[in-house]
Design a protein around this motif. Sequence first.
Motif, mmCIF file in Angstrom:
data_model
loop_
_atom_site.group_PDB
_atom_site.id
_atom_site.type_symbol
_atom_site.label_atom_id
_atom_site.label_comp_id
_atom_site.label_asym_id
_atom_site.label_seq_id
_atom_site.Cartn_x
_atom_site.Cartn_y
_atom_site.Cartn_z
ATOM 1 N N LEU A 278 -7.623 9.352 0.025
ATOM 2 C CA LEU A 278 -6.214 8.983 -0.111
ATOM 3 C C LEU A 278 -6.136 7.608 -0.760
ATOM 4 O O LEU A 278 -6.652 6.628 -0.223
ATOM 5 N N ASP A 279 -5.481 7.525 -1.903
ATOM 6 C CA ASP A 279 -5.460 6.309 -2.709
ATOM 7 C C ASP A 279 -4.271 5.408 -2.363
ATOM 8 O O ASP A 279 -3.324 5.286 -3.136
ATOM 9 N N VAL A 280 -4.313 4.816 -1.176
ATOM 10 C CA VAL A 280 -3.338 3.804 -0.776
ATOM 11 C C VAL A 280 -4.092 2.638 -0.142
ATOM 12 O O VAL A 280 -5.104 2.846 0.527
ATOM 13 N N GLU A 281 -3.602 1.447 -0.376
ATOM 14 C CA GLU A 281 -4.291 0.255 0.139
ATOM 15 C C GLU A 281 -4.092 0.051 1.631
ATOM 16 O O GLU A 281 -4.931 -0.553 2.288
ATOM 17 N N ASN A 282 -2.990 0.541 2.167
ATOM 18 C CA ASN A 282 -2.644 0.258 3.560
ATOM 19 C C ASN A 282 -3.026 1.391 4.515
ATOM 20 O O ASN A 282 -2.449 1.540 5.575
ATOM 21 N N LYS A 283 -4.045 2.174 4.153
ATOM 22 C CA LYS A 283 -4.439 3.288 5.023
ATOM 23 C C LYS A 283 -5.279 2.793 6.195
ATOM 24 O O LYS A 283 -6.010 1.815 6.095
ATOM 25 N N MET B 299 -0.037 18.748 1.769
ATOM 26 C CA MET B 299 -0.199 17.821 0.653
ATOM 27 C C MET B 299 -1.670 17.559 0.387
ATOM 28 O O MET B 299 -2.500 17.630 1.285
ATOM 29 N N ASN B 300 -1.962 17.185 -0.855
ATOM 30 C CA ASN B 300 -3.320 16.789 -1.181
ATOM 31 C C ASN B 300 -3.433 15.279 -1.059
ATOM 32 O O ASN B 300 -2.575 14.636 -0.446
ATOM 33 N N LYS B 301 -4.434 14.708 -1.661
ATOM 34 C CA LYS B 301 -4.688 13.276 -1.485
ATOM 35 C C LYS B 301 -3.749 12.380 -2.284
ATOM 36 O O LYS B 301 -3.952 11.186 -2.345
ATOM 37 N N THR B 302 -2.698 12.939 -2.859
ATOM 38 C CA THR B 302 -1.774 12.136 -3.631
ATOM 39 C C THR B 302 -1.137 11.029 -2.792
ATOM 40 O O THR B 302 -0.794 11.247 -1.633
ATOM 41 N N ALA B 303 -0.989 9.892 -3.379
ATOM 42 C CA ALA B 303 -0.379 8.761 -2.690
ATOM 43 C C ALA B 303 1.128 8.715 -2.929
ATOM 44 O O ALA B 303 1.821 7.889 -2.354
ATOM 45 N N ARG B 304 1.644 9.606 -3.756
ATOM 46 C CA ARG B 304 3.062 9.581 -4.127
ATOM 47 C C ARG B 304 3.977 9.644 -2.910
ATOM 48 O O ARG B 304 4.960 8.914 -2.818
ATOM 49 N N PHE B 305 3.659 10.522 -1.944
ATOM 50 C CA PHE B 305 4.480 10.652 -0.744
ATOM 51 C C PHE B 305 4.456 9.349 0.062
ATOM 52 O O PHE B 305 5.488 8.838 0.478
ATOM 53 N N ALA B 306 3.260 8.817 0.268
ATOM 54 C CA ALA B 306 3.115 7.574 1.039
ATOM 55 C C ALA B 306 3.872 6.433 0.371
ATOM 56 O O ALA B 306 4.535 5.636 1.047
ATOM 57 N N LYS B 307 3.785 6.348 -0.946
ATOM 58 C CA LYS B 307 4.486 5.272 -1.656
ATOM 59 C C LYS B 307 5.993 5.421 -1.542
ATOM 60 O O LYS B 307 6.717 4.437 -1.420
ATOM 61 N N LYS B 308 6.490 6.653 -1.557
ATOM 62 C CA LYS B 308 7.936 6.895 -1.426
ATOM 63 C C LYS B 308 8.429 6.513 -0.030
ATOM 64 O O LYS B 308 9.495 5.927 0.114
ATOM 65 N N ILE B 309 7.657 6.809 1.001
ATOM 66 C CA ILE B 309 8.039 6.451 2.378
ATOM 67 C C ILE B 309 7.951 4.941 2.582
ATOM 68 O O ILE B 309 8.730 4.352 3.306
ATOM 69 N N ASN B 310 6.971 4.304 1.923
ATOM 70 C CA ASN B 310 6.810 2.844 1.968
ATOM 71 C C ASN B 310 6.565 2.316 3.383
ATOM 72 O O ASN B 310 7.114 1.283 3.772
ATOM 73 N N ALA B 311 5.733 3.025 4.128
ATOM 74 C CA ALA B 311 5.385 2.573 5.478
ATOM 75 C C ALA B 311 4.407 1.408 5.395
ATOM 76 O O ALA B 311 3.690 1.243 4.413
ATOM 77 N N LYS B 312 4.374 0.616 6.461
ATOM 78 C CA LYS B 312 3.445 -0.516 6.504
ATOM 79 C C LYS B 312 1.998 -0.046 6.581
ATOM 80 O O LYS B 312 1.100 -0.684 6.040
ATOM 81 N N LYS B 313 1.768 1.090 7.274
ATOM 82 C CA LYS B 313 0.424 1.651 7.402
ATOM 83 C C LYS B 313 0.495 3.162 7.235
ATOM 84 O O LYS B 313 1.490 3.785 7.582
ATOM 85 N N VAL B 314 -0.588 3.733 6.700
ATOM 86 C CA VAL B 314 -0.667 5.175 6.484
ATOM 87 C C VAL B 314 -1.936 5.698 7.145
ATOM 88 O O VAL B 314 -3.024 5.170 6.902
ATOM 89 N N VAL B 315 -1.776 6.717 7.973
ATOM 90 C CA VAL B 315 -2.912 7.337 8.650
ATOM 91 C C VAL B 315 -3.066 8.754 8.094
ATOM 92 O O VAL B 315 -2.247 9.625 8.366
#
Length: 141
Positions: free
Chosen positions: A125-130, A94-110
């Motif tokens: 990576l464009d997610v606030e909870n990274k 995957m590239n830097k897309t946040a779509r996957f992270a948003k779909k999983i909806n984890a509390k934190k993303v590494v």
Amino acid sequence: LAPEAAFEEARKIGNKNQNYVKFNRHTEWTQDGVKFTSVLAAHSDPHPIGVIIDDGEKKYYITGDTLYNTDIFGDIPDGIDVLFMPVNGLGNNMNKTARFAKKINAKKVVPYHVGMFDDMTAEDLDVENKVIPTIYKEIEL
């Protein structure tokens, strides 16, 4: 066989002690109260997997090398606390897309697997909870 018995059998293959468990999709293994479950990934390998690690308090999802594939989401349980995902965008990842992270909806993303084939960074990576790891330093999850 029960998982513990299967492990003991695997250790005896070829009359040699083995210290691994072969994971295919949907394989489950529990060791010392920690459950490992292999889940679908989409990569150039013919049988790619990710792993859910559940210690009874938190669920960690390590995607493994993978592309975004909607079939993956059918394997993922609710309540993922920490998502580890590749963000380099090359080599069937995957590239830097946040779509996957948003779909999983984890509390934190590494984010991981960065800077290996390109100049992307974990900050891309464009997610606030990274949570961005620093080499040789422990991260708190």
